[in-house]
Structure formats: structure tokens, C-alpha cells
Write a protein that holds these residues in place. Structure first.
Motif, PDB file in Angstrom:
ATOM      1  N   ASP A 105       1.009  -1.224   0.218  1.00 31.79           N
ATOM      2  CA  ASP A 105      -0.270  -0.173  -0.292  1.00 31.79           C
ATOM      3  C   ASP A 105       0.374   0.832  -0.238  1.00 31.79           C
ATOM      4  OD1 ASP A 105      -2.274  -2.214   0.042  1.00 31.79           O
ATOM      5  OD2 ASP A 105      -3.138  -1.794   2.311  1.00 31.79           O
ATOM      6  N   ALA A 106       1.812   1.324   1.223  1.00 29.44           N
ATOM      7  CA  ALA A 106       2.843   2.529   0.527  1.00 29.44           C
ATOM      8  C   ALA A 106       3.064   2.755  -0.909  1.00 29.44           C
ATOM      9  CB  ALA A 106       3.848   2.226   1.783  1.00 29.44           C
ATOM     10  N   ARG A 107       3.903   2.123  -1.389  1.00 31.87           N
ATOM     11  CA  ARG A 107       3.946   1.684  -2.923  1.00 31.87           C
ATOM     12  C   ARG A 107       3.191   2.630  -3.784  1.00 31.87           C
ATOM     13  NH1 ARG A 107       8.454   2.814  -6.139  1.00 31.87           N
ATOM     14  NH2 ARG A 107       9.476   1.583  -4.606  1.00 31.87           N
ATOM     15  N   VAL A 108       1.883   1.822  -3.438  1.00 33.76           N
ATOM     16  CA  VAL A 108       0.846   2.879  -4.314  1.00 33.76           C
ATOM     17  C   VAL A 108       0.458   3.933  -4.204  1.00 33.76           C
ATOM     18  CG1 VAL A 108      -2.537   1.704  -4.774  1.00 33.76           C
ATOM     19  CG2 VAL A 108      -0.160   0.222  -4.790  1.00 33.76           C
ATOM     20  N   ASN A 109       0.338   4.458  -3.021  1.00 36.58           N
ATOM     21  CA  ASN A 109       0.616   5.314  -1.842  1.00 36.58           C
ATOM     22  C   ASN A 109       1.303   6.434  -2.650  1.00 36.58           C
ATOM     23  OD1 ASN A 109      -1.801   4.525  -1.074  1.00 36.58           O
ATOM     24  ND2 ASN A 109      -1.265   4.515   0.910  1.00 36.58           N
ATOM     25  N   MET A 110       2.515   5.998  -3.336  1.00 36.08           N
ATOM     26  CA  MET A 110       3.290   6.691  -3.809  1.00 36.08           C
ATOM     27  C   MET A 110       3.210   7.312  -5.330  1.00 36.08           C
ATOM     28  SD  MET A 110       6.861   5.598  -1.868  1.00 36.08           S
ATOM     29  CE  MET A 110       8.082   5.991  -3.254  1.00 36.08           C
ATOM     30  N   VAL A 111       2.669   6.209  -5.687  1.00 33.03           N
ATOM     31  CA  VAL A 111       2.764   5.872  -7.116  1.00 33.03           C
ATOM     32  C   VAL A 111       1.543   7.051  -7.399  1.00 33.03           C
ATOM     33  CG1 VAL A 111       2.073   4.986  -9.139  1.00 33.03           C
ATOM     34  CG2 VAL A 111       3.475   3.744  -8.258  1.00 33.03           C
ATOM     35  N   THR A 112       0.122   7.547  -6.498  1.00 31.80           N
ATOM     36  CA  THR A 112      -1.124   7.728  -7.140  1.00 31.80           C
ATOM     37  C   THR A 112      -1.063   9.420  -6.526  1.00 31.80           C
ATOM     38  OG1 THR A 112      -1.820   6.555  -4.753  1.00 31.80           O
ATOM     39  CG2 THR A 112      -1.945   5.522  -6.879  1.00 31.80           C
ATOM     40  N   LYS A 113      -0.309   9.615  -5.948  1.00 28.40           N
ATOM     41  CA  LYS A 113       0.302  10.676  -5.162  1.00 28.40           C
ATOM     42  C   LYS A 113      -0.041  11.750  -6.738  1.00 28.40           C
ATOM     43  CE  LYS A 113       2.846  13.533  -1.721  1.00 28.40           C
ATOM     44  NZ  LYS A 113       3.867  14.336  -2.375  1.00 28.40           N
ATOM     45  N   ASP A 114       1.447  11.439  -7.702  1.00 35.02           N
ATOM     46  CA  ASP A 114       1.311  12.022  -9.002  1.00 35.02           C
ATOM     47  C   ASP A 114       0.798  11.104  -9.887  1.00 35.02           C
ATOM     48  OD1 ASP A 114       3.689  13.315  -7.743  1.00 35.02           O
ATOM     49  OD2 ASP A 114       4.777  11.543  -8.100  1.00 35.02           O
TER      50      ASP A 114
END
Ligand code: SF4
Length: 216
Positions: free
Chosen positions: A53-62
Motif C-alpha cells: 500500500d505504501a508504494r501504491v500511495n507513492m505512485v498515486t500521489k503523482d
């Protein structure tokens, strides 16, 4: 699928586990994937397959800055979207599914993420897990999300002996009261990240130790 017979004693054990989960982790609903609307959660959940989830949140931010609507994703250039979501893994499948899914949301559902499990699972790349995330978090329909933590810990607790997520979902629906269907996933994710970790469950400091079957 036949109805499971559960003894009075087993029901008491299950209820005791749920009570302790409520006490320890509260009954607060939270979603670990950042989103501001239903379609963002749908895409974030699709990206979360085989990814943290942490990686997904990083990606979806942009990503959600660049693609601001279902239309933007439906009209995305596939090679560009692949690059944008590359670090979540399985990016080719995910990009193809996201575009197909968003196109269908536009043509079939007027741009709104559908609500029923049948409509949701008819979308490209949307299985029961993703559908249940949407139903629980967006529409507050009782639903059980079987992710890696729920799968592992439900076996350890002796709630199921199955490994297939869909079978686990149906078994849990039979033994858990409906008011715990959404909560169970939220609480078990926290438990799986802190105490009952995949690598080394800390049974000696676990508040469920006396009630747990410690299987698997
Ligand atoms: S007692 Fe051990 S196996 Fe059971 S839930 Fe706690 S940490 Fe996991």
C-alpha cells in the motif's frame, strides 16, 4: 457450498477474538490506500495487486495529479501509463486493465463506479477482492476483503483451512457477524503488520495467543 456447523464453544471463541480485536485496534473504519473518490480507490486497489500500500500511495500521489478523471484514464496512452505505474509491478497488465475498466465505466455506467458485486467484477481487472474493497469503503456494504494478511491469519486463528481467497471469503461470511465484515480486514491488516507478521509471528506477545489455533 454447505453451511458450516459451528459449536457454541467455537462461537464463543470467535466472539472473544473479535472483542479483543475491537479493543486493541478500535472499530474505526480506515482505508490504507489514499483516495478522494470512488474511481481513485478503484484504481489504487487495482495497482495494489502484488504491491505494498505504501508504494501504491507513492505512485498515486503523482498519478492522480496527472490523470484527473475516469476520462483521462480511459483516454490514456498505454505506453505512457505503463511508465507512470511501472514501480507497482505487473504494470503492463495493470495499465491495460485500468484503461479497459475506465472505458467501460464511461460507456456502461455513466462514469460512476458501480455498486453491485456482479457489475464490479465484470470490469477488466476487477476480482472479488477489489470489488469488496469498493463495496466496503465506498458504499459501506458489508463485505469481506481477503488479502494476504486475512488469508494467513484466518488460517492461523482456525477460522478456515482454505487457501483460495474466494473460499475463505465465503467461510468467513458464515462465521463472522455482519458488523465485523469490513472491520475484520482493517483490524487483521494492522495485526498482520505489527504482531502476526508473515515472517515471524510474535505469539508470545500476542493478545490472541490463548484463543488462537496457531495453525499453518
Ligand atoms: S497467537 Fe501467533 S499465530 Fe495466533 S494471531 Fe497471535 S501472532 Fe498470530
Amino acid at each position: 457450498m454447505g453451511k458450516r456447523r459451528i459449536s457454541k464453544k467455537e462461537k464463543e471463541r470467535i466472539n472473544a477474538i473479535l472483542e479483543r480485536l475491537d479493543q486493541k485496534y478500535s472499530r474505526e473504519y480506515k482505508c490504507y490506500l489514499n483516495h478522494e473518490n470512488p474511481w481513485q480507490l478503484l484504481i489504487a486497489t487495482m495497482l495494489s495487486a502484488q504491491c505494498t500500500d505504501a508504494r501504491v500511495n507513492m505512485v498515486t500521489k503523482d498519478l492522480f495529479q496527472k490523470y484527473k478523471s475516469v476520462e483521462d484514464f480511459a483516454n490514456a496512452e498505454i505506453s505512457e501509463l505503463e511508465q507512470d505505474i511501472h514501480s507497482t509491478g505487473f504494470y503492463k497488465n495493470k495499465a491495460r486493465n485500468i484503461i479497459a475498466c475506465c472505458r467501460r465505466i464511461l460507456t456502461e455506467y455513466g462514469g460512476e463506479v458501480p455498486k453491485s458485486i456482479e457489475d464490479l467484477t465484470s470490469l477488466a481487472g476487477v476480482g472479488r477482492k477489489t470489488a469488496n474493497v469498493i463495496r466496503g469503503n465506498i458504499y459501506h456494504e458489508p463485505s469481506i476483503v481477503v488479502d494476504t494478511h486475512v488469508k494467513r491469519i484466518s488460517n492461523k486463528l482456525g477460522f478456515t483451512n482454505e487457501s483460495d481467497p474466494e473460499k475463505i471469503e465465503f467461510e468467513l461470511m458464515e462465521i463472522l457477524p455482519k458488523d465485523h465484515w469490513i472491520l475484520y480486514n482493517i483490524q487483521i491488516i494492522t495485526h498482520g503488520r505489527t504482531i502476526c507478521t508473515a515472517r515471524s509471528p510474535k505469539c508470545d506477545m500476542c493478545f490472541l495467543s490463548d484463543l488462537c489455533r496457531k495453525k499453518g
